[in-house]
Enzyme design. Structure first.
Site, PDB file in Angstrom:
ATOM      1  N   CYS A   1     -32.397 122.419  18.383  1.00  0.00           N
ATOM      2  CA  CYS A   1     -33.679 121.976  17.808  1.00  0.00           C
ATOM      3  C   CYS A   1     -34.775 121.627  18.808  1.00  0.00           C
ATOM      4  CB  CYS A   1     -33.438 120.762  16.931  1.00  0.00           C
ATOM      5  SG  CYS A   1     -32.508 121.170  15.472  1.00  0.00           S
TER       6      CYS A   1
ATOM      7  N   ASN B   1     -38.852 115.518  16.402  1.00  0.00           N
ATOM      8  CA  ASN B   1     -38.053 116.115  17.473  1.00  0.00           C
ATOM      9  C   ASN B   1     -38.806 116.107  18.803  1.00  0.00           C
ATOM     10  OD1 ASN B   1     -35.705 116.501  16.133  1.00  0.00           O
ATOM     11  ND2 ASN B   1     -36.056 118.641  15.629  1.00  0.00           N
TER      12      ASN B   1
ATOM     13  N   LEU C   1     -30.526 115.232  10.395  1.00  0.00           N
ATOM     14  CA  LEU C   1     -29.180 114.940  10.918  1.00  0.00           C
ATOM     15  C   LEU C   1     -29.050 115.411  12.363  1.00  0.00           C
ATOM     16  CD1 LEU C   1     -27.216 117.680  11.175  1.00  0.00           C
ATOM     17  CD2 LEU C   1     -27.313 117.527   8.710  1.00  0.00           C
TER      18      LEU C   1
ATOM     19  N   ALA D   1     -42.757 116.801  14.860  1.00  0.00           N
ATOM     20  CA  ALA D   1     -43.202 115.645  15.649  1.00  0.00           C
ATOM     21  C   ALA D   1     -42.021 114.743  16.002  1.00  0.00           C
ATOM     22  CB  ALA D   1     -44.259 114.868  14.882  1.00  0.00           C
TER      23      ALA D   1
END
Ligand code: UDX
Ligand code: ADP
Length: 478
Positions: free
Chosen positions: A276, A224, A163, A222
């Protein structure tokens, strides 16, 4: 085993929305979200304001809470009664010791695993939802096995969450895919089937992808890394555009029409933020170094370096345009969240821009529609700046117009919709002259603003009335 009760350890940006949507879609499953923080849990149980802002989330929480969705600090009871436990705790970048500044700090994951080991009885499926380094499942299993009670057994799955903040509810309801990694053993495959059954309440089975645990863990990092790489790639081109007269939006449109490339995530900006991208790439870089793959590590590190360069370039452009000094100048900074529709400020490019301008002596007037005032001050105080300077030179405003009044320049750091529809004619008359706008998100109508008399600068496009300098040009060293 049919899963009837789920416990989620960690009521944050991932655990809260994920379990709320799961509770909405699985009325036959009881879900308890637990957290160490009393404040967070009481906010999840409140009707005024949840601890995180996500469009559509409050309605779902109000519908399910007390029915099959519970928020609690009683971690032990929730673990004991659950058939399946999500570990959804934070995995920040380590700030000290081995791997400082790069490796993921797994102390919270370890803490959660130890709590499970101490309290679980019977057969449990333990699911890592937090983004973790490859092979973290192995560490969790070692902790669980080492503390195994005689009547307990575990199966571990990796089920990373994809998400994005600001669109969490929509992303969870209409997920592109759900990824479940597990062991190849019969027990592992059974566990995968049981978790798949939970998602099949609303996700078509064709979108539930299963694989081995390590592939699943690496796929999250990977994904991100690839997304962040696209942003750094277009941001790199934005610098070329400013020096050549090309327009990065036109370039993005042209390349995005190639179906192999696609149009998404090609929006040049002041830089990417969020909890992130940077953390996961640093983690990937660290893993590559540990695996003695320095070339691969250097390749991914460049995505972060380009992002730092872009944020600095933008801040330096503001200073250069304002006659090379912002000392004592009043600057309005609109937007402090790392993107629109969230109150999250983790790694927000606005922090970088604000601290850069403050270090040069600017007076900042900051406004963000969703970020708490105290949170803005906390973020600035975590920088190396003198807290007294922050107290003296920063004013937080409750609306955009008061933030902008009597300033020399307006700097847009977050693409909030409300910034597009402000009355720029009024703003121009309220500002010092020449009035500058620095659009770090490319959301405004630059031609119109120039007609109103603004000096406008943006990303990846040299505007007519630009001072002719490309950002941080010849003299900038990244
Ligand atoms: C990201 C991933 O998208 C998500 O799948 C993962 O689970 C968590 O990390 P998030 O950080 O919440 O999600 O937001 P995202 O929409 O990816 O934006 C990240 C940053 O990139 C923001 O600062 C955003 O403004 C910036 N961005 C995004 C750009 O600068 N240009 C773009 O084209 C897209
Ligand atoms: P994310 O963005 O990954 O969801 P957050 O920081 O928003 O991360 O949320 C993680 C949550 O996990 C925090 O509310 C924190 O208090 C909680 N947490 C961390 N360790 C534990 C633990 N051992 N038991 C329960 N909750 C925990």
């Amino acid at each position: 085993m049919v899963i009837k009760k789920i416990c989620c350890i960690g009521a944050g940006y991932v655990g809260g929305p994920t379990c709320s949507v799961m509770a909405l879609k699985c009325p036959d499953i009881e879900i308890t979200v637990v957290d160490l923080s009393k404040e967070r849990i009481s906010q999840w149980n409140s009707n005024d304001k949840l601890p995180i802002y996500e469009p559509g989330l409050m309605e779902i929480v109000q519908k399910c809470r007390g029915r099959n969705l519970f928020f609690s600090n009683d971690i032990v009871s929730a673990i004991k009664k659950a058939d399946l436990i999500f570990i959804s705790v934070n995995t920040p970048t380590k700030t000290f010791g081995l791997g400082k500044g790069r490796a993921a700090d797994l102390k919270y994951v370890e803490g959660a695993a130890r709590m499970i080991a101490e309290n679980a009885e019977g057969s449990k499926i333990v699911v890592e939802k937090s983004t973790v380094p490859v092979k973290a499942a192995e560490s969790i299993m070692s902790i669980l096995k080492a503390n195994n009670k005689p009547n307990s057994s575990y199966r571990i799955l990796s089920n990373p969450e994809f998400l994005a903040e600001g669109t969490a509810v929509e992303d969870l309801i209409n997920a592109d895919r759900v990824l479940i990694g597990g062991e190849e053993s019969a027990e592992g495959q059974d566990a995968i089937r049981e978790l798949s059954w939970v998602y099949e309440h609303w996700i078509p089975s064709s979108k539930i992808v299963t694989m081995n645990t390590w592939s699943s863990e690496l796929s999250k990092l990977a994904a991100n890394a690839f997304l962040a790489q696209r942003i750094s790639s277009i941001n790199a081109l934005s610098a070329v555009c400013e020096s050549t007269g090309a327009d990065v939006s036109e370039v993005a449109r042209a390349i995005g029409l190639d179906s192999r490339i696609g149009p998404k995530f090609l929006q040049a900006s002041v830089g990417f933020g969020g909890s992130c991208f940077q953390k996961d790439i640093l983690n990937l870089v660290y893993i590559c170094e540990c695996l003695n793959l320095p070339h691969v590590a250097a390749y991914w590190q460049q995505v972060i370096d380009m992002n730092e360069y872009q944020k600095t370039r933008f801040a330096e452009k503001v200073i250069a345009s304002l006659f090379n000094t912002v000392t004592g100048k009043q600057i309005a900074l609109l937007g402090f969240a790392f993107k629109k529709n969230t109150g999250d400020t983790r790694e927000s490019p606005a922090i970088h821009v604000a601290t850069h301008l403050l270090a040069e002596g600017a007076h900042l007037h900051i406004y963000d529609p969703k970020v708490e005032h105290s949170q803005i001050i906390d973020e600035l105080n975590s920088s190396t700046l003198d807290p007294d300077k922050i107290k003296r030179n920063v004013i937080i405003h409750t609306d955009a117009y008061s933030a902008i009044k009597n300033t020399h320049a307006l700097v847009i750091c977050t693409e909030w919709d409300e910034f597009v529809s402000l009355d720029y004619e009024k703003i121009h008359s309220d500002m010092m002259k020449p009035a500058y706008i620095f659009d770090g998100r490319k959301i405004l109508d630059h031609d119109y603003l120039q007609k109103l008399g603004f000096q406008v600068q943006t990303i990846g496009k040299r505007l007519n009335r630009d001072l002719g300098r490309s950002w941080g040009s010849q003299n900038h060293q990244s």
